[in-house]
Design a protein around this motif. Structure first.
Motif, PDB file in Angstrom:
ATOM      1  N   GLU A 125      -0.686   2.477 -10.038  1.00 11.50           N
ATOM      2  CA  GLU A 125      -1.364   1.199 -10.217  1.00 11.50           C
ATOM      3  C   GLU A 125      -0.391   0.055 -10.517  1.00 11.50           C
ATOM      4  O   GLU A 125      -0.457  -1.011  -9.895  1.00 11.50           O
ATOM      5  N   THR A 126       0.521   0.276 -11.460  1.00 10.99           N
ATOM      6  CA  THR A 126       1.436  -0.802 -11.851  1.00 10.99           C
ATOM      7  C   THR A 126       2.409  -1.179 -10.737  1.00 10.99           C
ATOM      8  O   THR A 126       2.530  -2.370 -10.406  1.00 10.99           O
ATOM      9  N   PRO A 127       3.140  -0.223 -10.128  1.00  9.36           N
ATOM     10  CA  PRO A 127       4.031  -0.637  -9.034  1.00  9.36           C
ATOM     11  C   PRO A 127       3.292  -1.257  -7.855  1.00  9.36           C
ATOM     12  O   PRO A 127       3.807  -2.171  -7.207  1.00  9.36           O
ATOM     13  N   SER A 128       2.067  -0.800  -7.587  1.00  9.97           N
ATOM     14  CA  SER A 128       1.282  -1.404  -6.504  1.00  9.97           C
ATOM     15  C   SER A 128       0.917  -2.843  -6.841  1.00  9.97           C
ATOM     16  O   SER A 128       0.930  -3.725  -5.968  1.00  9.97           O
ATOM     17  N   GLU A 129       0.605  -3.103  -8.104  1.00  5.59           N
ATOM     18  CA  GLU A 129       0.295  -4.471  -8.528  1.00  5.59           C
ATOM     19  C   GLU A 129       1.532  -5.365  -8.411  1.00  5.59           C
ATOM     20  O   GLU A 129       1.434  -6.529  -8.001  1.00  5.59           O
ATOM     21  N   VAL A 130       2.689  -4.833  -8.769  1.00  4.42           N
ATOM     22  CA  VAL A 130       3.926  -5.604  -8.631  1.00  4.42           C
ATOM     23  C   VAL A 130       4.160  -5.969  -7.168  1.00  4.42           C
ATOM     24  O   VAL A 130       4.495  -7.116  -6.835  1.00  4.42           O
ATOM     25  N   LEU A 131       3.982  -5.013  -6.274  1.00  3.43           N
ATOM     26  CA  LEU A 131       4.152  -5.290  -4.839  1.00  3.43           C
ATOM     27  C   LEU A 131       3.137  -6.314  -4.357  1.00  3.43           C
ATOM     28  O   LEU A 131       3.460  -7.187  -3.535  1.00  3.43           O
ATOM     29  N   ARG A 132       1.927  -6.236  -4.864  1.00  3.55           N
ATOM     30  CA  ARG A 132       0.910  -7.220  -4.478  1.00  3.55           C
ATOM     31  C   ARG A 132       1.293  -8.614  -4.951  1.00  3.55           C
ATOM     32  O   ARG A 132       1.115  -9.611  -4.232  1.00  3.55           O
ATOM     33  N   GLU A 178       0.809  -1.220   0.000  1.00  2.58           N
ATOM     34  CA  GLU A 178       0.000   0.000   0.000  1.00  2.58           C
ATOM     35  C   GLU A 178       0.844   1.272   0.000  1.00  2.58           C
ATOM     36  O   GLU A 178       0.312   2.377  -0.036  1.00  2.58           O
ATOM     37  N   VAL A 179       2.165   1.109   0.004  1.00  2.00           N
ATOM     38  CA  VAL A 179       3.057   2.266   0.142  1.00  2.00           C
ATOM     39  C   VAL A 179       2.963   3.197  -1.059  1.00  2.00           C
ATOM     40  O   VAL A 179       2.873   4.422  -0.915  1.00  2.00           O
ATOM     41  N   VAL A 180       2.979   2.650  -2.280  1.00  2.00           N
ATOM     42  CA  VAL A 180       2.961   3.514  -3.467  1.00  2.00           C
ATOM     43  C   VAL A 180       1.619   4.227  -3.584  1.00  2.00           C
ATOM     44  O   VAL A 180       1.553   5.386  -4.015  1.00  2.00           O
ATOM     45  N   GLN A 181       0.529   3.562  -3.200  1.00  2.00           N
ATOM     46  CA  GLN A 181      -0.776   4.240  -3.180  1.00  2.00           C
ATOM     47  C   GLN A 181      -0.756   5.408  -2.210  1.00  2.00           C
ATOM     48  O   GLN A 181      -1.332   6.473  -2.475  1.00  2.00           O
ATOM     49  N   HIS A 188      10.681   6.090  -6.188  1.00  2.00           N
ATOM     50  CA  HIS A 188      10.608   7.505  -5.799  1.00  2.00           C
ATOM     51  C   HIS A 188       9.418   7.745  -4.867  1.00  2.00           C
ATOM     52  O   HIS A 188       9.524   8.491  -3.886  1.00  2.00           O
ATOM     53  N   GLY A 189       8.293   7.089  -5.159  1.00  2.00           N
ATOM     54  CA  GLY A 189       7.125   7.231  -4.296  1.00  2.00           C
ATOM     55  C   GLY A 189       7.398   6.714  -2.887  1.00  2.00           C
ATOM     56  O   GLY A 189       6.951   7.315  -1.898  1.00  2.00           O
ATOM     57  N   CYS A 190       8.121   5.612  -2.786  1.00  2.00           N
ATOM     58  CA  CYS A 190       8.485   5.091  -1.464  1.00  2.00           C
ATOM     59  C   CYS A 190       9.316   6.118  -0.699  1.00  2.00           C
ATOM     60  O   CYS A 190       9.141   6.288   0.519  1.00  2.00           O
ATOM     61  N   ARG A 191      10.185   6.787  -1.419  1.00  4.80           N
ATOM     62  CA  ARG A 191      11.010   7.832  -0.781  1.00  4.80           C
ATOM     63  C   ARG A 191      10.132   8.965  -0.247  1.00  4.80           C
ATOM     64  O   ARG A 191      10.381   9.505   0.849  1.00  4.80           O
ATOM     65  N   LEU A 192       9.067   9.328  -0.960  1.00  5.74           N
ATOM     66  CA  LEU A 192       8.169  10.388  -0.500  1.00  5.74           C
ATOM     67  C   LEU A 192       7.493  10.005   0.819  1.00  5.74           C
ATOM     68  O   LEU A 192       7.386  10.818   1.741  1.00  5.74           O
ATOM     69  N   VAL A 193       7.015   8.765   0.897  1.00  8.21           N
ATOM     70  CA  VAL A 193       6.345   8.314   2.114  1.00  8.21           C
ATOM     71  C   VAL A 193       7.353   8.185   3.253  1.00  8.21           C
ATOM     72  O   VAL A 193       7.056   8.522   4.404  1.00  8.21           O
ATOM     73  N   TYR A 194       8.545   7.719   2.937  1.00  8.14           N
ATOM     74  CA  TYR A 194       9.597   7.569   3.951  1.00  8.14           C
ATOM     75  C   TYR A 194       9.886   8.907   4.638  1.00  8.14           C
ATOM     76  O   TYR A 194      10.075   8.975   5.861  1.00  8.14           O
ATOM     77  N   GLU A 195       9.876   9.978   3.846  1.00  6.88           N
ATOM     78  CA  GLU A 195      10.168  11.305   4.401  1.00  6.88           C
ATOM     79  C   GLU A 195       9.144  11.712   5.464  1.00  6.88           C
ATOM     80  O   GLU A 195       9.471  12.455   6.399  1.00  6.88           O
TER      81      GLU A 195
END
Length: 358
Positions: free
Chosen positions: A237-244, A223-226, A320-327
């Motif tokens: 959508e695509t990176p979230s599907e890959v993580l799933r 759920e991190v990229v969402q 990059h999205g994971c980095r945003l949430v990490y911050e």
């Protein structure tokens, strides 16, 4: 693949091929001054189609299928690959029409296009052009063979814009090394690495990045990229599907290759599992309004014309999205410190689960 064109101003055949950073061009040979336009263009078109058939042997290797016996698809692909060593001789001595006009045509596209190049050259009747084209086809074959070995130097660099249905471990290792150097900057991958192999490495690093964020935030990794999409608009959508999908696959290879193969099949007019697709979009409501406007169904998350490149870009955006949430949770104090802290944590996570790559 290499495209061939006629330069009417100079009377030459040109080859044009992609590099990931732009197009390169070079002269193949001079055309006879007396040649008619139709014969000149027929040669360029046949050379382009031969290159396309050669590179399809790279993007669709026989090993990527389960039916390599008898007359199965894998067997046919291997037959196309085995004819490489004969192509130059076929160009120099092609099948020609009989006195009655009949001509033998090969079922194998690689072999048939070599014959057609040879016949186009016969029509032009120029010994120097025959030798120049033969040398160029030999170089194109070597480029495909080099890409198969995992060496994308020279003309083999055009593999960086193609979507392959399997990967070379050498290319996966190269991509993994580039992301280990800087998980937040994968632009070099687009110029130096086969995109399917690069996507395998990028999926591994995306999973590592999502796991790092999951540890500091408490949210599920898939759920991190969402969550990042709420901070900055992203193709989530695509990176979230890959993580799933990592919940069902032990390797990044398994996740990526299945997605790329499925998208390539859609691009070729097929669906891998129609039953699963129908089940996914079945509303279960028998009272649906038959007069309602039909809703388009998306057959694949990826662009079928360039699925591996599309997937690679989305996976890097996902990191990059994971980095945003990490911050939001790291409290590192400034951007540089956050980037450093994030990259160090992701490198450690990626090293810990290195076996997940293949």
């Amino acid at each position: 693949m290499t495209n061939y064109a006629v330069d009417e101003d100079t009377g030459t055949v040109l080859r044009i091929w992609p590099t990931g950073r732009g197009q390169r061009a070079a002269v193949v040979g001079a055309l006879p001054a007396t040649a008619v336009a139709e014969d000149r263009l027929r040669l360029a078109a046949a050379l382009t189609s031969l290159s396309e058939a050669l590179w399809r042997c790279y993007t669709h290797p026989g090993l990527a299928t389960d039916d390599r016996d008898g007359n199965g698809e894998g067997w046919r692909r291997e037959q196309s690959r085995e004819v490489f060593s004969q192509l130059v001789s076929l160009i120099k001595e092609p099948n020609l029409p009989s006195e009655g006009g009949a001509i033998i045509e090969s079922y194998d596209p690689v072999e048939e296009w070599a014959h057609r190049v040879g016949r186009a050259l016969r029509a032009l009747d120029d010994a120097k052009l025959l030798e120049a084209v033969s040398a160029d086809v030999a170089a194109e074959i070597e480029a495909v063979e080099s890409a198969e070995r995992g060496d994308l130097s020279g003309r083999a660099q055009q593999a960086v814009v193609l979507s392959r249905t399997d990967v070379n471990p050498v290319q996966v290792a190269a991509a993994d090394g580039l992301l280990a150097r800087d998980p937040l900057n994968g632009e070099q991958l687009f110029a130096d690495v086969d995109p399917t192999a690069a996507s395998v490495a990028a999926a591994h690093w995306l999973k590592a990045a999502a796991d790092v964020v999951a540890e500091v935030s408490g949210m599920p990794a898939d759920e991190v990229v969402q969550a990042a999409d709420d901070i900055e608009a992203l193709p989530a959508e695509t990176p979230s599907e890959v993580l799933r999908l990592f919940n069902f696959s032990d390797t990044a290879y398994g996740v990526v290759v299945e997605m790329v193969r499925g998208a390539i099949q859609v691009g070729e007019g097929a669906v891998a599992d129609l039953g699963a697709l129908l089940a996914e979009y079945d509303t279960g409501d028998d009272n649906d309004d038959p007069d309602a406007e039909p809703t388009p169904v998306r057959l694949t998350l990826l662009n079928p014309q360039r699925p591996a490149l599309d997937l690679l870009r989305d996976l890097l955006t996902g990191i990059h999205g994971c980095r945003l949430v990490y911050e939001e949770y790291a409290h590192a104090g400034n951007t540089v410190a956050t980037d450093t802290q994030f990259c160090e944590a992701v490198r450690e996570q990626a090293r810990k689960h290195y076996i997940r790559l293949m």
